[in-house]
Scaffold this motif. Structure first.
Motif, PDB file in Angstrom:
ATOM      1  N   GLY A 261       0.658  -1.307  -0.206  1.00 29.86           N
ATOM      2  CA  GLY A 261       0.124  -0.090  -0.375  1.00 29.86           C
ATOM      3  C   GLY A 261       0.654   1.585   0.438  1.00 29.86           C
ATOM      4  N   MET A 262       1.972   0.918  -0.025  1.00 27.88           N
ATOM      5  CA  MET A 262       3.016   2.074  -0.398  1.00 27.88           C
ATOM      6  C   MET A 262       3.173   3.158  -1.049  1.00 27.88           C
ATOM      7  SD  MET A 262       3.893   3.429   2.427  1.00 27.88           S
ATOM      8  CE  MET A 262       2.009   2.483   3.457  1.00 27.88           C
ATOM      9  N   ARG A 263       3.217   2.329  -2.295  1.00 30.16           N
ATOM     10  CA  ARG A 263       3.792   2.324  -3.531  1.00 30.16           C
ATOM     11  C   ARG A 263       1.951   2.145  -4.779  1.00 30.16           C
ATOM     12  NH1 ARG A 263       7.533  -1.175  -5.839  1.00 30.16           N
ATOM     13  NH2 ARG A 263       7.001  -2.820  -3.999  1.00 30.16           N
ATOM     14  N   GLU A 264       2.310   3.010  -5.928  1.00 29.39           N
ATOM     15  CA  GLU A 264       1.533   2.475  -6.514  1.00 29.39           C
ATOM     16  C   GLU A 264       1.825   0.678  -7.598  1.00 29.39           C
ATOM     17  OE1 GLU A 264      -1.415   4.588  -7.434  1.00 29.39           O
ATOM     18  OE2 GLU A 264      -0.318   6.221  -6.263  1.00 29.39           O
ATOM     19  N   GLU A 265       0.829   0.237  -7.590  1.00 28.59           N
ATOM     20  CA  GLU A 265       0.922  -0.973  -8.225  1.00 28.59           C
ATOM     21  C   GLU A 265       1.765  -0.666  -9.748  1.00 28.59           C
ATOM     22  OE1 GLU A 265      -0.079  -4.710  -8.164  1.00 28.59           O
ATOM     23  OE2 GLU A 265      -0.825  -3.401  -7.079  1.00 28.59           O
ATOM     24  N   GLY A 266       2.352  -1.483  -9.523  1.00 29.48           N
ATOM     25  CA  GLY A 266       3.638  -1.653 -10.173  1.00 29.48           C
ATOM     26  C   GLY A 266       4.921  -0.568 -10.296  1.00 29.48           C
ATOM     27  N   SER A 267       4.672   0.410  -9.592  1.00 27.75           N
ATOM     28  CA  SER A 267       5.119   1.155  -9.390  1.00 27.75           C
ATOM     29  C   SER A 267       6.149   2.042  -8.298  1.00 27.75           C
ATOM     30  CB  SER A 267       4.662   2.626 -10.306  1.00 27.75           C
ATOM     31  OG  SER A 267       4.915   3.947 -10.222  1.00 27.75           O
ATOM     32  N   LEU A 268       7.333   2.945  -8.562  1.00 22.15           N
ATOM     33  CA  LEU A 268       7.642   2.786  -7.282  1.00 22.15           C
ATOM     34  C   LEU A 268       7.264   4.646  -6.881  1.00 22.15           C
ATOM     35  CD1 LEU A 268      11.617   3.001  -8.015  1.00 22.15           C
ATOM     36  CD2 LEU A 268      10.477   1.734  -6.522  1.00 22.15           C
ATOM     37  N   ALA A 269       6.569   4.895  -7.623  1.00 24.77           N
ATOM     38  CA  ALA A 269       5.645   6.202  -6.766  1.00 24.77           C
ATOM     39  C   ALA A 269       5.174   6.115  -6.302  1.00 24.77           C
ATOM     40  CB  ALA A 269       4.721   6.646  -8.712  1.00 24.77           C
ATOM     41  N   PRO A 270       4.956   6.562  -4.915  1.00 27.13           N
ATOM     42  CA  PRO A 270       4.264   6.570  -4.091  1.00 27.13           C
ATOM     43  C   PRO A 270       2.360   6.896  -3.755  1.00 27.13           C
ATOM     44  CG  PRO A 270       4.989   8.339  -3.665  1.00 27.13           C
ATOM     45  CD  PRO A 270       5.582   8.325  -5.203  1.00 27.13           C
ATOM     46  N   THR A 271       2.041   6.154  -3.108  1.00 30.40           N
ATOM     47  CA  THR A 271       0.715   6.462  -2.626  1.00 30.40           C
ATOM     48  C   THR A 271       1.075   7.152  -1.359  1.00 30.40           C
ATOM     49  OG1 THR A 271       0.858   4.908  -1.084  1.00 30.40           O
ATOM     50  CG2 THR A 271       0.309   3.850  -3.465  1.00 30.40           C
ATOM     51  N   GLN A 272      -0.628   8.074  -1.586  1.00 28.40           N
ATOM     52  CA  GLN A 272      -0.453   8.891  -0.010  1.00 28.40           C
ATOM     53  C   GLN A 272      -0.307   8.326   0.965  1.00 28.40           C
ATOM     54  OE1 GLN A 272      -4.607  10.598  -0.336  1.00 28.40           O
ATOM     55  NE2 GLN A 272      -4.265  11.653   1.419  1.00 28.40           N
ATOM     56  N   ASP A 273      -0.232   6.540   1.298  1.00 29.84           N
ATOM     57  CA  ASP A 273      -0.160   7.020   1.942  1.00 29.84           C
ATOM     58  C   ASP A 273       1.638   6.414   2.326  1.00 29.84           C
ATOM     59  OD1 ASP A 273      -2.454   6.690   3.683  1.00 29.84           O
ATOM     60  OD2 ASP A 273      -2.925   4.556   2.951  1.00 29.84           O
ATOM     61  N   GLY A 274       1.929   6.208   1.234  1.00 32.53           N
ATOM     62  CA  GLY A 274       3.396   5.950   0.981  1.00 32.53           C
ATOM     63  C   GLY A 274       4.233   7.247   1.135  1.00 32.53           C
ATOM     64  N   THR A 275       3.467   8.445   0.704  1.00 35.58           N
ATOM     65  CA  THR A 275       4.338   9.640   0.458  1.00 35.58           C
ATOM     66  C   THR A 275       5.206   9.718   2.093  1.00 35.58           C
ATOM     67  OG1 THR A 275       2.830  10.901  -0.865  1.00 35.58           O
ATOM     68  CG2 THR A 275       4.944  12.136   0.434  1.00 35.58           C
ATOM     69  N   ALA A 276       5.250   9.642   3.468  1.00 35.19           N
ATOM     70  CA  ALA A 276       5.993   9.813   4.038  1.00 35.19           C
ATOM     71  C   ALA A 276       7.316   9.475   4.764  1.00 35.19           C
ATOM     72  CB  ALA A 276       4.977   9.730   5.511  1.00 35.19           C
ATOM     73  N   LEU A 277       6.997   7.873   3.690  1.00 31.42           N
ATOM     74  CA  LEU A 277       8.793   6.975   3.523  1.00 31.42           C
ATOM     75  C   LEU A 277       9.235   7.167   2.503  1.00 31.42           C
ATOM     76  CD1 LEU A 277       7.096   3.822   5.139  1.00 31.42           C
ATOM     77  CD2 LEU A 277       8.846   5.546   6.730  1.00 31.42           C
ATOM     78  N   ALA A 278       8.163   7.947   1.698  1.00 30.71           N
ATOM     79  CA  ALA A 278       9.347   8.132   0.278  1.00 30.71           C
ATOM     80  C   ALA A 278       9.671   9.106   0.465  1.00 30.71           C
ATOM     81  CB  ALA A 278       7.988   7.922  -0.983  1.00 30.71           C
ATOM     82  N   LYS A 279       9.163   9.785   0.628  1.00 31.95           N
ATOM     83  CA  LYS A 279      10.592  11.446   0.689  1.00 31.95           C
ATOM     84  C   LYS A 279      11.998  11.780   1.782  1.00 31.95           C
ATOM     85  CE  LYS A 279       8.806  12.934   5.679  1.00 31.95           C
ATOM     86  NZ  LYS A 279       9.743  12.744   5.933  1.00 31.95           N
ATOM     87  N   ASP A 280      12.047   9.918   2.234  1.00 29.16           N
ATOM     88  CA  ASP A 280      12.917  10.069   3.092  1.00 29.16           C
ATOM     89  C   ASP A 280      13.809   9.923   2.013  1.00 29.16           C
ATOM     90  OD1 ASP A 280      11.854  11.062   5.315  1.00 29.16           O
ATOM     91  OD2 ASP A 280      11.424   9.492   5.955  1.00 29.16           O
ATOM     92  N   VAL A 281      14.225   9.664   0.469  1.00 32.46           N
ATOM     93  CA  VAL A 281      14.398   9.323  -0.410  1.00 32.46           C
ATOM     94  C   VAL A 281      15.482  10.457  -0.250  1.00 32.46           C
ATOM     95  CG1 VAL A 281      13.368  10.866  -2.569  1.00 32.46           C
ATOM     96  CG2 VAL A 281      15.392   8.849  -2.063  1.00 32.46           C
ATOM     97  N   TRP A 282      15.486  11.440   0.729  1.00 32.64           N
ATOM     98  CA  TRP A 282      16.479  12.966   0.133  1.00 32.64           C
ATOM     99  C   TRP A 282      17.791  12.343   1.597  1.00 32.64           C
ATOM    100  CZ3 TRP A 282      17.324  15.566   4.968  1.00 32.64           C
ATOM    101  CH2 TRP A 282      16.502  15.917   5.470  1.00 32.64           C
ATOM    102  N   MET A 283      17.363  11.372   2.704  1.00 30.49           N
ATOM    103  CA  MET A 283      18.379  11.725   3.368  1.00 30.49           C
ATOM    104  C   MET A 283      19.415  10.829   2.734  1.00 30.49           C
ATOM    105  SD  MET A 283      16.796  11.992   7.241  1.00 30.49           S
ATOM    106  CE  MET A 283      15.708  10.249   7.237  1.00 30.49           C
ATOM    107  N   LEU A 284      19.108   9.761   1.375  1.00 30.36           N
ATOM    108  CA  LEU A 284      19.259   8.945   1.334  1.00 30.36           C
ATOM    109  C   LEU A 284      20.587   9.959   0.165  1.00 30.36           C
ATOM    110  CD1 LEU A 284      20.245   5.069   0.883  1.00 30.36           C
ATOM    111  CD2 LEU A 284      18.364   5.744  -1.223  1.00 30.36           C
ATOM    112  N   GLY A 285      20.512  10.575  -0.076  1.00 33.04           N
ATOM    113  CA  GLY A 285      21.374  10.978  -0.950  1.00 33.04           C
ATOM    114  C   GLY A 285      22.184  11.803  -0.474  1.00 33.04           C
ATOM    115  N   ILE A 286      22.365  12.534   0.590  1.00 34.26           N
ATOM    116  CA  ILE A 286      23.066  13.354   1.514  1.00 34.26           C
ATOM    117  C   ILE A 286      23.679  12.322   1.909  1.00 34.26           C
ATOM    118  CG2 ILE A 286      22.872  14.396   4.051  1.00 34.26           C
ATOM    119  CD1 ILE A 286      20.210  15.688   3.098  1.00 34.26           C
ATOM    120  N   GLY A 287      22.905  10.816   2.481  1.00 35.36           N
ATOM    121  CA  GLY A 287      24.230   9.775   3.542  1.00 35.36           C
ATOM    122  C   GLY A 287      25.001   9.501   2.331  1.00 35.36           C
TER     123      GLY A 287
END
Length: 140
Positions: A98-124
């Motif tokens: 339920g965090m991602r759109e079916e067959g995609s990496l795009a977040p659902t509304q519920d998944g946005t809170a975790l998907a946005k943390d990709v910025w921290m991966l980029g900084i690390g």
């Protein structure tokens, strides 16, 4: 600490440190809710007492935030900690239904809170790459 790392380490470290401090006194119900979500991806955590899980989660965030904020901590250490921390969050994003759109990496509304943390991966990753490139001469 390099001058150009100060903004990203300060912003990220303060954000994570604050999140960890806020979790330190989690009530048992809130800790159990977080543990339920996390243990879906990391099943070994479900056997912990919910209060213990809450304290460990809080301590991990406090430690990660402090490493990023401490000017004497090398970029590779801060980058490794941030990459591991953000990688665990993105692992939850990728594995939780339920965090991602079916067959995609795009977040659902519920998944946005975790998907946005990709910025921290980029900084690390940037901190790790800077540390890996230290001392190498430019090819120009």
């Amino acid at each position: 600490m390099k001058l150009h790392n100060i903004p990203t380490r300060l912003a990220t470290g303060a954000f994570i440190l604050n999140a960890g401090i806020k979790k330190w006194n989690l009530d048992a119900e809130s800790a159990a809710g977080m543990q339920g979500m996390v243990s879906g991806t990391y099943p070994f955590l479900k056997d912990l007492d919910a209060s213990t899980f809450g304290k460990l989660l809080s301590a991990g965030e406090i430690a990660t935030g402090a490493l990023l904020l401490a000017p004497f901590v090398p970029a590779r250490v801060a980058g490794a900690a941030l990459t591991a921390f953000s990688g665990s969050l993105l692992g939850m994003y990728l594995k939780t239904p339920g965090m991602r759109e079916e067959g995609s990496l795009a977040p659902t509304q519920d998944g946005t809170a975790l998907a946005k943390d990709v910025w921290m991966l980029g900084i690390g990753a940037s901190l790790l790459m800077q540390a890996a490139g230290k001392g190498k001469k430019s090819s120009k």
